[in-house]
Design an enzyme around this catalytic site. Structure first.
Site, PDB file in Angstrom:
ATOM      1  N   SER A  93      10.297 -10.275  27.670  1.00  0.00           N
ATOM      2  CA  SER A  93       9.912 -10.664  26.319  1.00  0.00           C
ATOM      3  C   SER A  93      10.799 -11.815  25.876  1.00  0.00           C
ATOM      4  CB  SER A  93      10.055  -9.482  25.359  1.00  0.00           C
ATOM      5  OG  SER A  93       9.684  -9.851  24.044  1.00  0.00           O
ATOM      6  N   ARG A 108      16.121   0.279  23.798  1.00  0.00           N
ATOM      7  CA  ARG A 108      17.343  -0.119  23.097  1.00  0.00           C
ATOM      8  C   ARG A 108      16.976  -0.915  21.845  1.00  0.00           C
ATOM      9  NH1 ARG A 108      21.080  -4.585  23.586  1.00  0.00           N
ATOM     10  NH2 ARG A 108      23.221  -3.911  23.142  1.00  0.00           N
ATOM     11  N   ASN A 162       5.331 -12.866  26.254  1.00  0.00           N
ATOM     12  CA  ASN A 162       5.566 -11.538  26.818  1.00  0.00           C
ATOM     13  C   ASN A 162       4.709 -11.384  28.060  1.00  0.00           C
ATOM     14  OD1 ASN A 162       4.446  -8.492  26.911  1.00  0.00           O
ATOM     15  ND2 ASN A 162       6.590  -8.514  26.281  1.00  0.00           N
ATOM     16  N   HIS A 208       6.842 -17.325  21.193  1.00  0.00           N
ATOM     17  CA  HIS A 208       6.959 -15.980  21.763  1.00  0.00           C
ATOM     18  C   HIS A 208       6.155 -15.923  23.053  1.00  0.00           C
ATOM     19  CE1 HIS A 208       4.437 -12.292  22.234  1.00  0.00           C
ATOM     20  NE2 HIS A 208       5.626 -11.714  22.311  1.00  0.00           N
ATOM     21  N   HIS A 243      -2.621  -7.700   6.329  1.00  0.00           N
ATOM     22  CA  HIS A 243      -2.485  -7.396   4.906  1.00  0.00           C
ATOM     23  C   HIS A 243      -2.430  -8.654   4.047  1.00  0.00           C
ATOM     24  CE1 HIS A 243       1.649  -7.507   6.609  1.00  0.00           C
ATOM     25  NE2 HIS A 243       1.971  -8.098   5.473  1.00  0.00           N
ATOM     26  N   HIS A 303      13.791 -18.809  18.224  1.00  0.00           N
ATOM     27  CA  HIS A 303      13.834 -19.268  16.839  1.00  0.00           C
ATOM     28  C   HIS A 303      14.707 -20.521  16.764  1.00  0.00           C
ATOM     29  CE1 HIS A 303      11.762 -15.872  15.082  1.00  0.00           C
ATOM     30  NE2 HIS A 303      12.554 -15.036  15.718  1.00  0.00           N
TER      31      HIS A 303
END
Length: 299
Positions: free
Chosen positions: A91, A257, A107, A105, A172, A95
């Site tokens: 992953s 973790r 993955n 990003h 949302h 930033h």
């Protein structure tokens, strides 16, 4: 543990190493390394850089196993939920400091579920989250995504781009997180060799897509206005990752973790109540042109 699992895990470990070397060269800094173990089984290696170009860059590798596959990993195949599983993945969340350099990003992941003739599948993708949009960057990014899909199937780029646009939505707010890229899951049709080759092409396309954008934008002058907008938009990134992101949910549900899982969150962020950009500004243009699903490769 299957030979396939070993093969993917070995590739992803190597990719983590190569990617950190390339990002370190872009930044001029060095990644710190933090290895960890998971009580139920397996572990990983988290690498994080705080440097000149990247305010926080994280590249995490994991290879874990457990007795109960979490729901976040089995949405496409609910019958597999609760079975013994193995999972490996990398992953990446970057930033940048300069608001003209987009956050990104990536993955890549591989799963096996069950013990007798385990079911396997692959997933992953990459996306780009600009604060200030540039058509040149968006076109380049999606060209790399399209090229990565060229050998996987004639409709793969169209399907995986649409999937990305549908996935990276802050529902949302009815707002896209960025300009998208690729998102895919439950890849198994066509066999292991075919899909593993595609996974590797996606890894290489991520670097080929992002590094030129960093070089192009990292020295762009900016002031407090741009920094404030960057911190505000980072709040949207936090909202998506904590509410919707399946990788975050899987990590927490599987007992991973916490520090490594939440590496995806930006180090500094700002929330404003009921704020809107003024019409005609570069900040408003981000919403009007770049946070809208579109075909960046058509004339």
């Amino acid at each position: 543990m299957s030979a396939q699992f070993h093969e993917v895990a070995d590739y992803l470990r190597g990719w983590q190493e190569r990617l950190c070397e390339a990002l370190g060269a872009l930044d001029g800094g060095t990644f710190g390394e933090d290895s960890w173990e998971r009580p139920e089984g397996g572990g990983g290696c988290s690498r994080v850089l705080t440097g000149a170009v990247f305010e926080q860059a994280g590249v995490n590798f994991s290879a874990i196993h457990g007795n109960h596959l979490p729901a976040a990993a089995s949405a496409a195949r609910p019958a597999l939920g609760g079975l013994p599983f193995r999972a490996t993945g990398v992953s990446v969340v970057l930033h940048p400091r300069n608001p003209y350099v987009p956050t990104t990003h990536c993955n890549l992941r591989y799963f096996e579920a069950g013990t007798e003739q385990p079911v396997w599948w692959m997933g992953g993708g990459f996306d780009l989250t600009p604060y200030y949009g540039f058509d040149e960057d968006a076109t380049h990014w999606h060209r790399m995504a399209r090229d990565a899909c060229a050998l996987h199937g004639k409709d793969s780029y169209r399907r995986f781009k649409a999937w990305c646009d549908e996935y990276f939505v802050i529902r949302h707010r009815q707002e896209q997180r960025g300009i998208g890229g690729l998102f895919f899951d439950d890849l198994h049709e066509g066999g292991f060799t075919h899909n593993f080759a595609f996974l590797k092409r996606v890894a290489e396309a991520f670097s080929a897509g992002y590094e030129p954008i960093v070089r192009r934008r990292a020295q762009t002058p900016y002031g407090q206005r741009e920094r404030d907008f960057q911190l505000y938009r980072r709040g949207r990134y936090v909202e998506f990752n904590l509410v919707y992101d399946r990788g975050t949910l899987f990590g927490l549900q599987s007992g991973g973790r916490t520090e490594s899982i939440l590496m995806s969150l930006p180090p500094e962020v700002r929330f404003r109540y009921n704020w809107q950009p003024q019409a005609g500004t570069p900040e408003a243009l981000l919403y009007e042109r770049y946070l809208q699903p579109r075909d960046w490769l058509s004339p």
